[in-house]
Design an enzyme around this catalytic site. Sequence first.
Site, PDB file in Angstrom:
ATOM      1  N   THR A 169       2.957  -0.841   8.146  1.00 41.00           N
ATOM      2  CA  THR A 169       2.485   0.485   7.784  1.00 41.00           C
ATOM      3  C   THR A 169       1.784   1.032   9.009  1.00 41.00           C
ATOM      4  O   THR A 169       1.231   0.269   9.793  1.00 41.00           O
ATOM      5  CB  THR A 169       1.521   0.388   6.588  1.00 41.00           C
ATOM      6  OG1 THR A 169       2.207  -0.256   5.532  1.00 41.00           O
ATOM      7  CG2 THR A 169       1.048   1.746   6.125  1.00 41.00           C
ATOM      8  N   GLY A 177      -1.762  -2.874   3.262  1.00 40.64           N
ATOM      9  CA  GLY A 177      -1.542  -3.147   1.829  1.00 40.64           C
ATOM     10  C   GLY A 177      -2.801  -2.872   1.032  1.00 40.64           C
ATOM     11  O   GLY A 177      -3.502  -1.882   1.272  1.00 40.64           O
TER      12      GLY A 177
HETATM   13  O1  DON Z   1       1.773   1.627   0.025  1.00 39.92           O
HETATM   14  C1  DON Z   1       1.189   0.556   0.134  1.00 39.92           C
HETATM   15  O2  DON Z   1       0.076   0.347  -0.276  1.00 39.92           O
HETATM   16  C2  DON Z   1       1.889  -0.591   0.863  1.00 39.92           C
HETATM   17  N1  DON Z   1       3.313  -0.357   0.896  1.00 39.92           N
HETATM   18  C3  DON Z   1       1.312  -0.724   2.230  1.00 39.92           C
HETATM   19  C4  DON Z   1       1.813  -1.956   2.954  1.00 39.92           C
HETATM   20  C5  DON Z   1       1.087  -2.175   4.212  1.00 39.92           C
HETATM   21  O3  DON Z   1       0.110  -1.522   4.512  1.00 39.92           O
HETATM   22  C6  DON Z   1       1.559  -3.275   5.052  1.00 39.92           C
HETATM   23  N2  DON Z   1       1.057  -3.119   6.407  1.00 39.92           N
HETATM   24  N3  DON Z   1       0.246  -3.475   7.061  1.00 39.92           N
END
Ligand code: DON
Length: 427
Positions: free
Chosen positions: A235, A328
Amino acid sequence: MEKYGSLEWKEVITPAIELAEKGFKLNKRRADSFNRLKKRFERGTEEFFRIFSKPDGSQFKEGDIFIQKDLAGSLRMIAEDGSQAFYKGQIAEFIAQDMKKHGGLVTKEDLGKYQAFVRKPVTGTYQGYHIISMPPPSSGGTILIEMLNILEGFDLGQRQRYAPETLHLIAETMKFAYLDRAQYMGDSDFSEIPVELLTSKSHAEDIRGKIDLIKATPSTIMGEEILTIEKAKETTHFSVIDNEGVAVATTYTLNGGYGSGVVAEGTGILLNNEMDDFNMKPGYTDDKGLIGTRPNLIEPHKRMLSSMTPTIITKDGQVYMITGSPGGRTIINTVLNVVINVIGFKMPIQDAVNAPRMNHEWMPDSLRLEREGIPEESIESLIAMGHKIRESSRWRQGDAHSILIDPKTGLYYGAADKRSRGSAIGY
Ligand code: DON
């Protein structure tokens, strides 16, 4: 972008097309990451490996130029025809064909029906500042505002940032708010999400009344009613402000690193593994962090519950701060750490971004701390209070690129997170 931006759509995409077409130099971290993909993605597709490996099978090295011709082609189509190119045009055709080839379920019709909505942000206040953040189907803004409301009543300004009592209050706040997240949050187009209640000052007061000031409440006791016992990363967040004060907080996600390990043939576009953000097992919520509550169960056309928390904070109608992070479920806590550091503890923005962070998600009942910079005695006291510290010397939480606008001088301060390779740039 087309609606709010001050630049032409094509102009905004051109640098991305050039980067894909002419390539960019890999740094060591990215080269190593590419070299590990064969091991990580047992089910990665041929097209994925064609793009993310070298034709002669040799290893990527730092300084190699990484070119993505197909991606450049897709971006060019998007520059010409906008989102239509992706959802209805040639790219949709390519994605649908690739899905068919690999037993995927998404059809061209599905893509054609997809609609991005402009939603009203969720808002709140913290110590006189106005918080504007992401509404459902993200839990981010709602839970951030809930936690800020709870902490507002504990007057952080009077406390030491890394004293055990302070860390305890923040951890308990996170636990109660994440329990609410598990219990109540999902796609607001499918069920009634009590955002107003969760972001109200009176709900925060109720929760403060439940927080034991000297003892950690076990997560199992807090969430007894929903427990039925017995998660790679990709992300990106960036914060932007222009010379007229137009601010953008953007978080976008593929979910896992390299998403599903699938590149739709002909597009150069990685497909995400966002299904992972739904609650997988209906009715089953356990102490490992698996959540099975109703609002976020998988249903056709439903959007999965995100934790993305792109946030803009204003004071007296002027933009004061822009922040957000990947990570996440930890995202909301990362943003909380940065916001309370600036507003509650009066730290300069770069210090606020770099300062050690902590994370508790209600379940699993474990508190993670970036230990460097947190006094050992504080950690010992937390353990004595009943906190279960999850040990990991390598725990690094988030990547919160932020901007602060000094209300007195109007100067912009960009703070890249020391945890990663970003930088703050002014044009
Ligand atoms: O929308 C969300 O909360 C997840 N798909 C985010 C995943 C995420 O941040 C992974 N990265 N570091």
